[in-house]
Scaffold this motif. Structure first.
Motif, PDB file in Angstrom:
ATOM      1  N   ILE A 102       8.236   3.802  43.631  1.00 22.81           N
ATOM      2  CA  ILE A 102       7.205   3.888  44.701  1.00 22.81           C
ATOM      3  C   ILE A 102       7.744   3.979  46.147  1.00 22.81           C
ATOM      4  N   ASP A 103       9.022   3.762  46.248  1.00 23.15           N
ATOM      5  CA  ASP A 103       9.556   3.898  47.661  1.00 23.15           C
ATOM      6  C   ASP A 103      10.479   5.010  47.791  1.00 23.15           C
ATOM      7  N   GLY A 104      10.515   5.860  46.603  1.00 19.51           N
ATOM      8  CA  GLY A 104      11.639   6.680  46.430  1.00 19.51           C
ATOM      9  C   GLY A 104      11.664   7.605  47.676  1.00 19.51           C
ATOM     10  N   HIS A 105      10.620   8.324  48.417  1.00 24.69           N
ATOM     11  CA  HIS A 105      11.025   8.958  49.742  1.00 24.69           C
ATOM     12  C   HIS A 105      11.114   8.384  50.925  1.00 24.69           C
ATOM     13  N   PHE A 106      11.252   6.920  51.004  1.00 18.59           N
ATOM     14  CA  PHE A 106      11.387   6.111  52.051  1.00 18.59           C
ATOM     15  C   PHE A 106      12.754   5.605  52.094  1.00 18.59           C
ATOM     16  N   ARG A 107      13.692   5.733  51.019  1.00 18.83           N
ATOM     17  CA  ARG A 107      14.849   4.968  50.876  1.00 18.83           C
ATOM     18  C   ARG A 107      16.091   5.391  52.363  1.00 18.83           C
ATOM     19  N   LEU A 108      15.901   6.793  52.564  1.00 19.48           N
ATOM     20  CA  LEU A 108      16.860   7.102  53.324  1.00 19.48           C
ATOM     21  C   LEU A 108      16.509   6.331  54.960  1.00 19.48           C
ATOM     22  N   LYS A 109      15.094   6.248  55.092  1.00 17.18           N
ATOM     23  CA  LYS A 109      14.579   5.731  56.267  1.00 17.18           C
ATOM     24  C   LYS A 109      15.040   4.298  56.452  1.00 17.18           C
ATOM     25  N   ASP A 110      14.734   3.738  55.295  1.00 18.22           N
ATOM     26  CA  ASP A 110      15.070   2.222  55.155  1.00 18.22           C
ATOM     27  C   ASP A 110      16.312   1.753  55.502  1.00 18.22           C
ATOM     28  N   ILE A 111      17.290   2.642  54.775  1.00 16.38           N
ATOM     29  CA  ILE A 111      18.498   2.179  55.020  1.00 16.38           C
ATOM     30  C   ILE A 111      19.399   2.573  56.319  1.00 16.38           C
ATOM     31  N   ILE A 112      18.642   3.582  57.121  1.00 13.86           N
ATOM     32  CA  ILE A 112      19.066   3.841  58.274  1.00 13.86           C
ATOM     33  C   ILE A 112      18.637   2.825  59.380  1.00 13.86           C
ATOM     34  N   GLU A 113      17.434   2.171  59.180  1.00 12.89           N
ATOM     35  CA  GLU A 113      16.814   1.182  60.220  1.00 12.89           C
ATOM     36  C   GLU A 113      17.601   0.220  60.942  1.00 12.89           C
ATOM     37  N   PRO A 114      18.531  -0.327  59.946  1.00 12.15           N
ATOM     38  CA  PRO A 114      19.369  -1.504  60.518  1.00 12.15           C
ATOM     39  C   PRO A 114      20.423  -1.027  61.315  1.00 12.15           C
ATOM     40  N   ILE A 115      21.040   0.314  61.080  1.00 16.53           N
ATOM     41  CA  ILE A 115      22.113   0.567  62.028  1.00 16.53           C
ATOM     42  C   ILE A 115      21.767   1.459  63.107  1.00 16.53           C
ATOM     43  N   ARG A 116      20.227   1.629  63.269  1.00 17.35           N
ATOM     44  CA  ARG A 116      19.908   2.766  63.858  1.00 17.35           C
ATOM     45  C   ARG A 116      20.491   2.424  65.701  1.00 17.35           C
ATOM     46  N   SER A 117      20.267   1.249  65.889  1.00 15.07           N
ATOM     47  CA  SER A 117      20.453   0.921  67.299  1.00 15.07           C
ATOM     48  C   SER A 117      22.077   1.208  67.643  1.00 15.07           C
ATOM     49  N   LYS A 118      22.865   1.316  66.910  1.00 13.79           N
ATOM     50  CA  LYS A 118      24.377   1.330  67.248  1.00 13.79           C
ATOM     51  C   LYS A 118      24.689   2.897  67.641  1.00 13.79           C
ATOM     52  N   TYR A 119      23.680   3.702  67.396  1.00 12.65           N
ATOM     53  CA  TYR A 119      24.169   5.200  67.838  1.00 12.65           C
ATOM     54  C   TYR A 119      22.954   5.799  68.716  1.00 12.65           C
ATOM     55  N   HIS A 120      23.506   6.660  69.678  1.00 14.07           N
ATOM     56  CA  HIS A 120      22.549   7.390  70.406  1.00 14.07           C
ATOM     57  C   HIS A 120      21.902   8.312  69.644  1.00 14.07           C
ATOM     58  N   HIS A 121      22.396   9.032  68.529  1.00  9.88           N
ATOM     59  CA  HIS A 121      21.628  10.080  67.967  1.00  9.88           C
ATOM     60  C   HIS A 121      22.273   9.961  66.438  1.00  9.88           C
ATOM     61  N   ILE A 122      21.435  10.521  65.495  1.00  6.76           N
ATOM     62  CA  ILE A 122      21.869  10.710  64.175  1.00  6.76           C
ATOM     63  C   ILE A 122      21.617  11.730  63.516  1.00  6.76           C
ATOM     64  N   VAL A 123      22.456  12.692  62.957  1.00 10.85           N
ATOM     65  CA  VAL A 123      22.447  13.974  62.497  1.00 10.85           C
ATOM     66  C   VAL A 123      22.347  13.988  60.906  1.00 10.85           C
ATOM     67  N   ILE A 124      21.550  14.670  60.365  1.00  9.61           N
ATOM     68  CA  ILE A 124      21.381  14.692  58.749  1.00  9.61           C
ATOM     69  C   ILE A 124      21.630  15.942  58.379  1.00  9.61           C
TER      70      ILE A 124
END
Length: 255
Positions: A102-124
């Motif tokens: 049910i959360d298959g397409h949200f997995r990447l978003k969810d795992i990025i969220e806790p570390i997002r503030s450590k970086y100015h920008h993230i490239v995928i």
């Protein structure tokens, strides 16, 4: 910004763009994370400062077991200020593994969220498909950068990509924006390339970056030496162009 470098067509310079945009932003003083979601793992092989051991975990493991945390696989790259979340061939198993979740397409978003503030920008860096891996990247991203090769069939499949982006905006990520269209592998010596550039600019208007990326042997060679174009051939046309693209990206981010 979280920038997904996306085009379902292969051979358009997508990984080259992900690598060198990440490097350009890092060299401008920003703290950058490059996330490799492509099962081919070319970004990981090109920039990882540490060779992967047979038992080392990759993005696939974190996508399947989010409780492990993305931070557990992040490694330094060969470029100061640039970290890497590596992929491996196991990513090819992700789509059938997440199918029906049910959360298959949200997995990447969810795992990025806790570390997002450590970086100015993230490239995928994304695979050349419009499957579940790319969908995860679009849901997680704030911006999309679309590389398009200046070739006769350059716009083939673009409608499918734009349609997918619209669906993602309506259903899962309403704030998603197209950062820009980047013309790659341009050969200014040929009439067809010049005509294609005019065509792309006519279709996409101001979304097209002012700077074009030319065909370059140096750009092709640099990943083999685990270097960005900025250290491998700092005075080359490719280095100058990707540096300008980095500046354009920051300028667009401000606006």
């Amino acid at each position: 910004m979280i920038i997904a470098i996306t085009n379902q067509k292969g051979g358009v310079g997508k990984t080259t763009t992900a690598l060198n945009i990440s490097a350009a932003l890092a060299l401008m003083g920003y703290r950058i994370l490059l996330i490799d979601t492509d099962p081919q793992a070319h970004s990981s092989m090109s920039f990882s400062a540490q060779p992967a051991s047979p038992n080392s975990k990759s993005l696939y493991d974190i996508m399947m077991q989010p409780e492990l945390g993305l931070e557990s696989i992040i490694t330094p790259s060969t470029i100061p200020g640039l970290d890497l979340a590596p992929s491996r061939i196991s990513m090819a198993k992700l789509e059938p593994s997440l199918l029906g979740e049910i959360d298959g397409h949200f997995r990447l978003k969810d795992i990025i969220e806790p570390i997002r503030s450590k970086y100015h920008h993230i490239v995928i860096d994304t695979p050349p498909t419009l499957g579940l891996i790319t969908l995860n990247s679009l849901v997680a991203a704030s911006h999309i950068l679309i590389p398009i090769q200046s070739s006769f069939l350059c716009l083939e499949g673009t409608d499918d990509l734009l349609e997918t982006i619209d669906k993602v905006k309506k259903v899962a990520n309403p704030d998603l924006q197209i950062l820009g269209i980047l013309i790659t592998l341009h050969d200014k010596r040929t009439n067809i390339s010049r005509d294609v550039v005019k065509r792309i600019r006519k279709v996409f208007g101001d979304l097209v970056f002012k700077t074009l990326i030319s065909k370059s042997v140096k750009l092709e060679e640099s990943p083999a030496y685990k270097e960005s174009i900025f250290t491998f051939a700092p005075n080359s046309v490719g280095a100058i162009q990707y540096r300008k693209i980095g500046e354009e990206i920051i300028e667009r981010a401000k606006n």
